[in-house]
Design an enzyme around this catalytic site. Structure first.
Site, short mmCIF file in Angstrom:
data_model
loop_
_atom_site.label_atom_id
_atom_site.label_comp_id
_atom_site.label_asym_id
_atom_site.label_seq_id
_atom_site.Cartn_x
_atom_site.Cartn_y
_atom_site.Cartn_z
N LYS A 38 0.85 -1.20 0.00
CA LYS A 38 0.00 0.00 0.00
C LYS A 38 0.88 1.24 0.00
O LYS A 38 1.90 1.28 0.72
CB LYS A 38 -0.89 -0.04 1.25
CG LYS A 38 -1.92 1.07 1.36
CD LYS A 38 -2.79 0.86 2.59
CE LYS A 38 -3.84 1.92 2.78
NZ LYS A 38 -4.69 1.65 3.97
N SER A 113 -9.52 1.77 3.23
CA SER A 113 -8.70 2.51 2.29
C SER A 113 -7.72 1.63 1.51
O SER A 113 -7.12 2.11 0.55
CB SER A 113 -7.92 3.60 3.03
OG SER A 113 -7.07 3.00 4.00
N SER A 137 -9.55 -0.70 7.37
CA SER A 137 -9.06 -0.55 6.00
C SER A 137 -8.43 -1.78 5.37
O SER A 137 -8.16 -1.75 4.16
CB SER A 137 -8.08 0.61 5.93
OG SER A 137 -8.79 1.80 5.81
N1 GLN Z 1 -12.87 3.85 6.97
C1 GLN Z 1 -12.17 4.24 8.14
C2 GLN Z 1 -11.81 5.70 8.05
O1 GLN Z 1 -12.18 6.32 7.12
C3 GLN Z 1 -10.97 3.38 8.30
C4 GLN Z 1 -9.75 3.82 7.59
C5 GLN Z 1 -8.53 2.96 7.87
O2 GLN Z 1 -8.63 1.89 8.51
N2 GLN Z 1 -7.39 3.43 7.44
O3 GLN Z 1 -11.20 6.24 8.91
#
Ligand code: GLN
Length: 436
Positions: A38, A113, A137
């Site tokens: 990532k 994400s 994410s």
């Molecule tokens: N969807 C969550 C957020 O927007 C989780 C994001 C993540 O785990 N990086 O914060």
């Protein structure tokens, strides 16, 4: 299915440029395995964009500890994957590289994400991928794309070289097509790192060896907390899995996590506060973009206005407000207290069960664009993943069948602190014996 993997906007930088250690004989655990990273995890000499305009041309001067360990384990790194800017999002639409498309239905989001990592694994572009999981994410995109997604215990894997979003939540996780590959990569990247003071020095078990050891688990399901608001077909998949586990000799109990419903509010208050502080370092002086055409004070404003996207700006502004004097006690301090209550719910339940099962998401993948103008709706989709990060415990999203829409469904196996081996073992048992 689209024609070529490049149509899915998977990568932020060229996958042609592979990285591995040149050795005559490769004996590491990851020999022959391809891994995508990532693009918020540092690979020396490669772009580290975080899918943000503010870091678009920034190259990392060093390897993250996980990257060094993958290379030492003879893995081959094939590229950097797309993400929501600074890992803030649940759909992989907040990115300067274009929205990632779901590998099963390209009109849907892949989740976020770590949407690029999940899609790369689902399409078979690589064997495994690293993501980061601050509030879901890794697990949510895994569920939306039909792959495995493991978030280890906070402190199990070094965060050195992971760009900080909310430091007390962030954890590097794994996306893979099998439990075995998840266990393999965890084996390589887990363990203490002197460069990350929050990494644990607990011994790393032999995850692979323990995968097939027989065990009849005590499983807990918080029915009261999950039946409202989750898609009926997801609940049906959960019931079907429970029936299977009971017939395999598992002891299944109803449990209660009374504070689970406060997770979204608590998570977003605390992570926005941490993000507003972490992202202060992008000031036009130290990293990436710098707009210096005006006087000094304007440099900060102009650089940050031009470099950050809308969602990141929203979080920085809300986080700054949450931490401001007068509101700190009402929001930040209160949320810290609720975080402890949520954690204690899990601690109590784990006195009586080994694994908790939850849906990973309340719905299958949603349409591209569907939640983009409704941030609250987007945040609400994290109801089952955020409590795990608030507590700091490990969880693994496993593919558990298909929705009538044709989209994958994922269910989460949640373990006690540092008990990755238990959830991996149960996942392996389900993978080998449960017909979806
Ligand atoms: N969807 C969550 C957020 O927007 C989780 C994001 C993540 O785990 N990086 O914060």
């Amino acid at each position: 299915m689209l024609q070529h993997y490049s149509d899915y906007n998977l990568f932020t930088s060229s996958p042609e440029e592979k990285l591995y250690i040149r050795r005559q004989i490769k004996t590491g655990l990851l020999q022959g395995k391809t891994i995508a990273i990532k693009d918020n995890i540092a690979v020396k000499g490669w772009q580290l964009s975080c899918a943000s305009g503010i870091l678009a041309n920034y190259l990392s001067p060093y390897h993250a500890t996980v990257v060094q360990r993958i290379l030492d384990g003879d893995g081959t790194i094939i590229g950097k994957t797309n993400l929501d800017e600074f890992a803030m999002g649940s759909s992989n639409e907040h990115t300067i590289f274009g929205s990632v498309k779901n590998p099963v239905d390209s009109t849907k989001v892949p989740g976020g994400s770590s949407g690029g990592s999940a899609t790369a694994v689902a399409l078979g572009v690589c064997d495994m991928a690293l993501g980061s999981d601050t509030g879901g994410s890794v697990r949510q995109p895994a569920a939306f794309c039909g792959v495995y997604g493991l978030k280890p215990t906070y402190g199990r894997v070094s965060r050195y070289g992971l760009v900080a979003f909310a430091s007390s939540f962030d954890q590097i996780g794994i996306l893979s097509n099998s439990t075995q590959d998840a266990a393999l990569l965890l084996q390589v990247i887990a363990g203490h790192d002197p460069s990350d003071a929050t990494s644990s020095d607990r011994q790393v078990p032999d995850y692979l060896k323990k995968l097939s050891e027989p065990e009849q688990h005590k499983v807990g399901i918080p029915w009261e907390q999950i039946t409202d608001g989750a898609d009926v077909e997801i609940i049906d998949r959960l019931k079907s899995l429970i029936t299977f586990l009971k017939s395999s000799g598992c002891d299944v109990k109803n449990i209660n996590l009374p504070h689970l419903r406060y997770s979204i509010a608590t998570y977003y208050i605390l992570t926005m506060a941490e993000a507003s502080s972490n992202l202060a370092r992008y000031d036009g002086v130290r990293y990436g973009l710098s707009d210096r055409k005006n006087v000094l004070e304007n440099m900060y404003r102009d650089t940050r206005s031009a470099g950050f996207g809308e969602e990141v700006k929203r979080r920085i502004m809300l986080g700054t407000y949450i931490l401001s004097s007068g509101y700190y006690d009402a929001y930040y301090k209160k949320a810290q207290k609720v975080r402890r209550l949520i954690r204690d719910d899990f601690v109590n339940v784990f006195k009586n069960v080994d694994v908790i099962i939850l849906p990973t998401t309340p719905t299958p993948a949603f349409d591209l664009g569907e939640n983009l103008n409704d941030p609250i709706k987007m945040y609400l989709s994290d109801i089952f993943t955020t409590p795990i990060n608030l507590a700091g415990i490990p969880a693994l999203s496993v593919p558990a069948g298909t929705h009538s829409s044709g989209l994958p469904i994922g269910l989460q196996l949640v373990g006690d602190f540092f008990n990755e081996e238990t959830i991996l073992r149960l996942s392996y048992y389900i993978e080998c014996n449960y017909t979806k």
